[in-house]
Motif scaffolding. Structure first.
Motif, mmCIF file in Angstrom:
data_model
loop_
_atom_site.group_PDB
_atom_site.id
_atom_site.type_symbol
_atom_site.label_atom_id
_atom_site.label_comp_id
_atom_site.label_asym_id
_atom_site.label_seq_id
_atom_site.Cartn_x
_atom_site.Cartn_y
_atom_site.Cartn_z
ATOM 1 N N SER A 1 0.818 -1.214 0.000
ATOM 2 C CA SER A 1 0.000 0.000 0.000
ATOM 3 C C SER A 1 0.852 1.265 0.000
ATOM 4 O O SER A 1 0.471 2.261 -0.619
ATOM 5 C CB SER A 1 -0.957 -0.002 1.187
ATOM 6 N N LYS A 2 1.987 1.245 0.661
ATOM 7 C CA LYS A 2 2.866 2.422 0.657
ATOM 8 C C LYS A 2 3.350 2.721 -0.761
ATOM 9 O O LYS A 2 3.384 3.864 -1.190
ATOM 10 C CB LYS A 2 4.061 2.213 1.584
ATOM 11 N N SER A 3 3.700 1.699 -1.506
ATOM 12 C CA SER A 3 4.141 1.870 -2.891
ATOM 13 C C SER A 3 3.026 2.450 -3.746
ATOM 14 O O SER A 3 3.264 3.316 -4.596
ATOM 15 C CB SER A 3 4.589 0.530 -3.474
ATOM 16 N N ILE A 4 1.806 1.978 -3.528
ATOM 17 C CA ILE A 4 0.659 2.509 -4.263
ATOM 18 C C ILE A 4 0.474 3.985 -3.940
ATOM 19 O O ILE A 4 0.210 4.794 -4.826
ATOM 20 C CB ILE A 4 -0.608 1.688 -3.949
ATOM 21 N N TRP A 5 0.628 4.340 -2.680
ATOM 22 C CA TRP A 5 0.513 5.751 -2.284
ATOM 23 C C TRP A 5 1.579 6.592 -2.999
ATOM 24 O O TRP A 5 1.271 7.670 -3.509
ATOM 25 C CB TRP A 5 0.650 5.906 -0.766
ATOM 26 N N TYR A 6 2.809 6.111 -3.047
ATOM 27 C CA TYR A 6 3.870 6.844 -3.747
ATOM 28 C C TYR A 6 3.530 7.023 -5.225
ATOM 29 O O TYR A 6 3.733 8.099 -5.793
ATOM 30 C CB TYR A 6 5.219 6.124 -3.624
ATOM 31 N N ILE A 7 3.037 5.979 -5.865
ATOM 32 C CA ILE A 7 2.681 6.064 -7.280
ATOM 33 C C ILE A 7 1.590 7.113 -7.481
ATOM 34 O O ILE A 7 1.676 7.947 -8.389
ATOM 35 C CB ILE A 7 2.247 4.680 -7.811
ATOM 36 N N ALA A 8 0.572 7.088 -6.624
ATOM 37 C CA ALA A 8 -0.520 8.070 -6.723
ATOM 38 C C ALA A 8 -0.008 9.481 -6.483
ATOM 39 O O ALA A 8 -0.432 10.430 -7.155
ATOM 40 C CB ALA A 8 -1.628 7.720 -5.737
ATOM 41 N N ASP A 9 0.914 9.652 -5.550
ATOM 42 C CA ASP A 9 1.474 10.969 -5.246
ATOM 43 C C ASP A 9 2.277 11.510 -6.433
ATOM 44 O O ASP A 9 2.156 12.682 -6.789
ATOM 45 C CB ASP A 9 2.347 10.888 -3.994
#
Length: 116
Positions: free
Chosen positions: A60-68
């Motif tokens: 989920s942290k990686s997904i957040w970075y991608i979205a950011d």
């Protein structure tokens, strides 16, 4: 112990392509995306592709970075696409609705064509 991750960057036709291999998780996400952000630098790169062909896992942290990163690229009126997802990664991205926000293509070539 840090999980193995490899990220390669290349520039083709004014498009910055990042190719991710292996796994993105709690042990390597911060370091990996700090490097990606440094490579993009000021988000003035108008066109970015994340090629996930060899990525087998992301948290989920990686997904957040991608979205950011996508949000920052959009602020500069740029484009960012995701390509070549393996089935498991694609299922995860669909589950959290990222594929409804960030355009996703089967191949880098398709994404490149759309960026013209």
């Amino acid at each position: 112990m840090e999980t193995l991750i490899e990220v390669n960057k290349k520039i083709e036709n004014d498009v910055m392509v990042f190719e991710f291999s292996w796994e993105l998780d709690e042990t390597n996400a911060d370091k990996t995306f700090a490097w990606v952000n440094d490579e993009i630098w000021d988000f003035s790169w108008a066109k970015i592709i994340f090629n996930l062909a060899k990525l087998k896992y992301l948290n989920s942290k990686s997904i957040w970075y991608i979205a950011d990163i996508f949000s920052n690229i959009e602020e500069w009126d740029g484009k960012m696409y995701i390509t070549n997802c393996d089935e498991w990664v694609k299922d995860v991205l669909e589950l959290v609705w990222i594929t409804t926000i960030i355009p996703t293509f089967d191949t880098v070539a398709q994404a490149m064509d759309d960026m013209k």
